[in-house]
Design a protein around this motif. Structure first.
Motif, PDB file in Angstrom:
ATOM      1  N   THR A 235       0.968  -0.182  -2.006  1.00 29.92           N
ATOM      2  CA  THR A 235       0.261   0.932  -1.378  1.00 29.92           C
ATOM      3  C   THR A 235      -1.058   1.226  -2.100  1.00 29.92           C
ATOM      4  OG1 THR A 235       1.618   2.517  -2.628  1.00 29.92           O
ATOM      5  CG2 THR A 235       2.309   1.988  -0.368  1.00 29.92           C
TER       6      THR A 235
ATOM      7  N   THR B 229      -3.570  -1.412  -1.038  1.00 32.04           N
ATOM      8  CA  THR B 229      -4.030  -1.187   0.332  1.00 32.04           C
ATOM      9  C   THR B 229      -5.078  -0.079   0.373  1.00 32.04           C
ATOM     10  OG1 THR B 229      -1.893  -1.911   1.202  1.00 32.04           O
ATOM     11  CG2 THR B 229      -3.300  -0.652   2.692  1.00 32.04           C
TER      12      THR B 229
ATOM     13  N   GLU C 150      -9.049  -0.298   1.370  1.00 27.10           N
ATOM     14  CA  GLU C 150      -9.644   0.587   2.367  1.00 27.10           C
ATOM     15  C   GLU C 150     -10.920   1.235   1.844  1.00 27.10           C
ATOM     16  OE1 GLU C 150      -6.556   3.263   3.590  1.00 27.10           O
ATOM     17  OE2 GLU C 150      -5.859   1.887   5.128  1.00 27.10           O
TER      18      GLU C 150
ATOM     19  N   SER D  41      -4.950   6.420  -4.351  1.00 31.69           N
ATOM     20  CA  SER D  41      -4.417   5.142  -4.838  1.00 31.69           C
ATOM     21  C   SER D  41      -3.749   5.311  -6.197  1.00 31.69           C
ATOM     22  CB  SER D  41      -5.521   4.084  -4.910  1.00 31.69           C
ATOM     23  OG  SER D  41      -6.354   4.303  -6.020  1.00 31.69           O
TER      24      SER D  41
ATOM     25  N   GLN E 278      -4.763   7.753   6.510  1.00 28.79           N
ATOM     26  CA  GLN E 278      -5.033   6.690   7.476  1.00 28.79           C
ATOM     27  C   GLN E 278      -5.743   7.243   8.712  1.00 28.79           C
ATOM     28  OE1 GLN E 278      -4.442   3.491   6.414  1.00 28.79           O
ATOM     29  NE2 GLN E 278      -3.907   4.706   4.611  1.00 28.79           N
TER      30      GLN E 278
ATOM     31  N   PHE F 172      -5.858  -2.026   9.063  1.00 34.17           N
ATOM     32  CA  PHE F 172      -5.484  -1.443   7.774  1.00 34.17           C
ATOM     33  C   PHE F 172      -4.348  -0.434   7.910  1.00 34.17           C
ATOM     34  CE2 PHE F 172      -9.133  -3.556   6.138  1.00 34.17           C
ATOM     35  CZ  PHE F 172      -8.840  -3.742   4.796  1.00 34.17           C
TER      36      PHE F 172
ATOM     37  N   LEU G 171      -1.376  -2.566   7.947  1.00 35.98           N
ATOM     38  CA  LEU G 171      -1.131  -3.028   6.575  1.00 35.98           C
ATOM     39  C   LEU G 171      -0.500  -1.933   5.722  1.00 35.98           C
ATOM     40  CD1 LEU G 171      -4.355  -5.071   5.755  1.00 35.98           C
ATOM     41  CD2 LEU G 171      -2.036  -5.956   6.002  1.00 35.98           C
ATOM     42  N   TRP G 172      -0.948  -0.690   5.911  1.00 29.32           N
ATOM     43  CA  TRP G 172      -0.398   0.433   5.148  1.00 29.32           C
ATOM     44  C   TRP G 172       1.105   0.579   5.410  1.00 29.32           C
ATOM     45  CZ3 TRP G 172      -0.970   3.512   1.226  1.00 29.32           C
ATOM     46  CH2 TRP G 172      -0.181   4.653   1.143  1.00 29.32           C
TER      47      TRP G 172
ATOM     48  N   ALA H 275       2.980  -2.266   3.903  1.00 23.10           N
ATOM     49  CA  ALA H 275       3.087  -2.109   2.445  1.00 23.10           C
ATOM     50  C   ALA H 275       4.211  -1.142   2.101  1.00 23.10           C
ATOM     51  CB  ALA H 275       1.763  -1.624   1.863  1.00 23.10           C
TER      52      ALA H 275
END
Length: 146
Positions: free
Chosen positions: A23, A26, A30, A77, A93, A113, A116-117, A120
């Motif tokens: 995470t 990702t 981003e 992050s 997101q 993305f 992808l999030w 993840a």
């Protein structure tokens, strides 16, 4: 004794959570996406080509919005070790996808993305669960938690 097996009394370093690693990575990727999208929106601010329905003609406003979103993503992050951090990452997101209002291509790229999030989150949880199951079944190779 096999080279793959630790000697008795050896300390085995605990593995980092795959969920946190996936995470965090990702969200950091981003950040780059938002930086590049901000550059494109800034470059197209005087053009009709490639613009979305939301028009921001001030270069300073474009960079302020992009910079704030980048800063939020970097901070989030680092907060992925908590459930609240992952929930905030999920909420983050929305503005990434909403950049499509400024640059329509961001609906597509931001959507990738977002997928992808969630992947993840799913895959990271699964890897952590399988690691825990393996460590429970093989205590001789499990990390020492002190």
């Amino acid at each position: 004794m096999s080279k793959d097996q630790p000697a008795p009394g050896d300390r085995i370093k605990a593995k980092k959570s795959a969920l946190v690693q996936f995470t965090s990575t990702t969200l950091l990727l981003e950040v780059f996406l938002v930086i590049f999208a901000t550059m494109v929106v800034w470059a197209l601010r005087d053009s009709e080509f490639g613009r979305g329905p939301l028009r921001i003609d001030s270069g300073a406003a474009v960079w302020a919005l992009g910079g704030v979103l980048c800063l939020v993503l970097v901070i989030l992050s680092r907060a992925q070790g908590t459930t609240a951090g992952r929930a905030a990452g999920t909420v983050a997101q929305v503005p990434v996808l909403a950049m499509g209002l400024l640059l329509p291509m961001m609906y597509f790229v931001g959507g990738i993305f977002v997928v992808l999030w969630f992947y993840a989150l799913r895959l990271g949880s699964r890897v952590d669960r399988e690691r825990a199951e393996y460590d429970a079944a093989h205590p001789e190779t499990a990390p020492n938690v002190s």
